[in-house]
Design an enzyme around this catalytic site. Sequence first.
Site, mmCIF file in Angstrom:
data_model
loop_
_atom_site.group_PDB
_atom_site.id
_atom_site.type_symbol
_atom_site.label_atom_id
_atom_site.label_comp_id
_atom_site.label_asym_id
_atom_site.label_seq_id
_atom_site.Cartn_x
_atom_site.Cartn_y
_atom_site.Cartn_z
ATOM 1 N N LYS A 44 0.791 -1.233 0.000
ATOM 2 C CA LYS A 44 0.000 0.000 0.000
ATOM 3 C C LYS A 44 0.820 1.279 0.000
ATOM 4 C CE LYS A 44 -4.015 -1.851 0.027
ATOM 5 N NZ LYS A 44 -5.095 -1.354 -0.772
HETATM 6 N N1 PMP Z 1 -3.352 -7.521 2.120
HETATM 7 C C1 PMP Z 1 -3.459 -6.589 3.060
HETATM 8 C C2 PMP Z 1 -2.927 -6.894 4.438
HETATM 9 C C3 PMP Z 1 -4.077 -5.365 2.788
HETATM 10 O O1 PMP Z 1 -4.191 -4.428 3.748
HETATM 11 C C4 PMP Z 1 -4.603 -5.146 1.481
HETATM 12 C C5 PMP Z 1 -5.290 -3.855 1.162
HETATM 13 N N2 PMP Z 1 -6.438 -3.570 1.893
HETATM 14 C C6 PMP Z 1 -4.485 -6.154 0.526
HETATM 15 C C7 PMP Z 1 -3.826 -7.315 0.877
HETATM 16 C C8 PMP Z 1 -5.156 -6.086 -0.843
HETATM 17 O O2 PMP Z 1 -4.707 -5.163 -1.748
HETATM 18 P P1 PMP Z 1 -5.714 -4.364 -2.712
HETATM 19 O O3 PMP Z 1 -6.467 -3.391 -1.849
HETATM 20 O O4 PMP Z 1 -4.823 -3.676 -3.683
HETATM 21 O O5 PMP Z 1 -6.654 -5.305 -3.369
#
Ligand code: PMP
Length: 453
Positions: A44
């Site tokens: 992120k």
């Molecule tokens: N794993 C974790 C621990 C996350 O915080 C997130 C994002 N919320 C993701 C995976 C998934 O990524 P995305 O939001 O890009 O789908």
Amino acid sequence: MEYKDTILDLIGNTPLIKINKINKGLRPQIFAKLESANPGGSVKDRIGYSMIVDAEKKGTLKPGGTIIEATSGNTGIGLAITAAVKGYRCLFVCTDKVSSEKINYLKAFGADVIVVPNTYEPDHPEYYVNVARRIHEETPNSVFAYQYGNPSNPEMHYRTTGPEIWRQTKGKITHFVSSIGTGGTISGTGRFLKEKNPNIQVIGADPIGSIFKHYKETGEIIKGTPYLVEGIGQDCLPANVHFQYIDKIINISDKDSFAAARRLTKEEGIFCGGSTGTIVHVVLEIAKNLTENDVIVFIVCDTGERYLSKVYNEAWLQMNRMLDTEVKVLGDISYNKKRKGFGGMVYVHDNATIRQALKIMSSKGFTYLPVLNGSLKPVGSLREGHVLSRMLDDPKMLDAPVKEIMEESFRVLDAKSSIAEVRNALKEAPAVLVSNFGRITDIITRYDLIDFE
Ligand code: PMP
């Protein structure tokens, strides 16, 4: 002198790490895209940076401004890093499911953090995204980052993550596996890879209880049920999930996710969180049917340090019945049903008409239906035989609300109840309701118990 101008120069360009042990006996080459190597320890950081820079370019974020976001922690951390360098304030709304490590991390950056219960549904004003939006509306000179619909999220992965993977594998990647939270990672990276080579398979790893897999396969939006893995899966559809770039979605249980995360850590030395475990379980499952010519790349979403009190804490795992040695419980019967492809729980509202209830029963082939009120609390039950005999007596009743003829509610048992308790309850009544984190999540019949055993 050799140095970077700011910490932001370390975002992205993360390495690929070859997997050597957990894939024993499997033919494809497998690589981990180490997003935990970003300065904030997660995938992120990329979008924390892009959402702020794009808001500056658009002129919505001005000097002295406040950045507001609804986050499971990692996006907050990503935003907080860029905000620290650029001098913005941050306010984050998290649910109480988010680990204390992530909340303390956000506070370390000087962010204000508001924690709300995880039990609210997306249409409730206290749902964490709605709380964040409301605070934004009430805060002058603020922006709502809104990772779920902000195009800067998938766009950043299209511009950076996708090209990096293509370059690092010299175009040899055949399968890309990612989790789906906001959908940014899988949609942006998937779009780039498919533009390079439409044969690349893009596969989503989704927790059991999330609605994505069922939606992808049927186009139907079911009710989500709670699970423990953080940051992925949803009970509504974010605009940033672009299903056209996703070939297949596979559902994985909390227990399998945590076990896979612990294996990646212990056997490959790649310290990761639960959502990476969901992905790793999918990778090992799909690899069974692939060949030496296949190259799988998967995302390591974040670091395990963020979950020392959970995924890496035996007492927590035991309390949540996540260890293999444990006896089976009611929640396992529910998982068994979902693994076999049954969608979400089917029920009727107490003010639905009897005609509507009979239609649901006949189309789904169910002889029992729980009746829930507006707050989704169980208030009664319907048996097809009983309803039909009442209608024979008085056909005019068909348009009356079900609450006029419903019988007593099925008994509610906690998902952690033993199979012996379930068996006893099912000797007395044809079905029981499952309560999970304070929400009714399933109905289990005698057939489901027999099928499980
Ligand atoms: N794993 C974790 C621990 C996350 O915080 C997130 C994002 N919320 C993701 C995976 C998934 O990524 P995305 O939001 O890009 O789908």
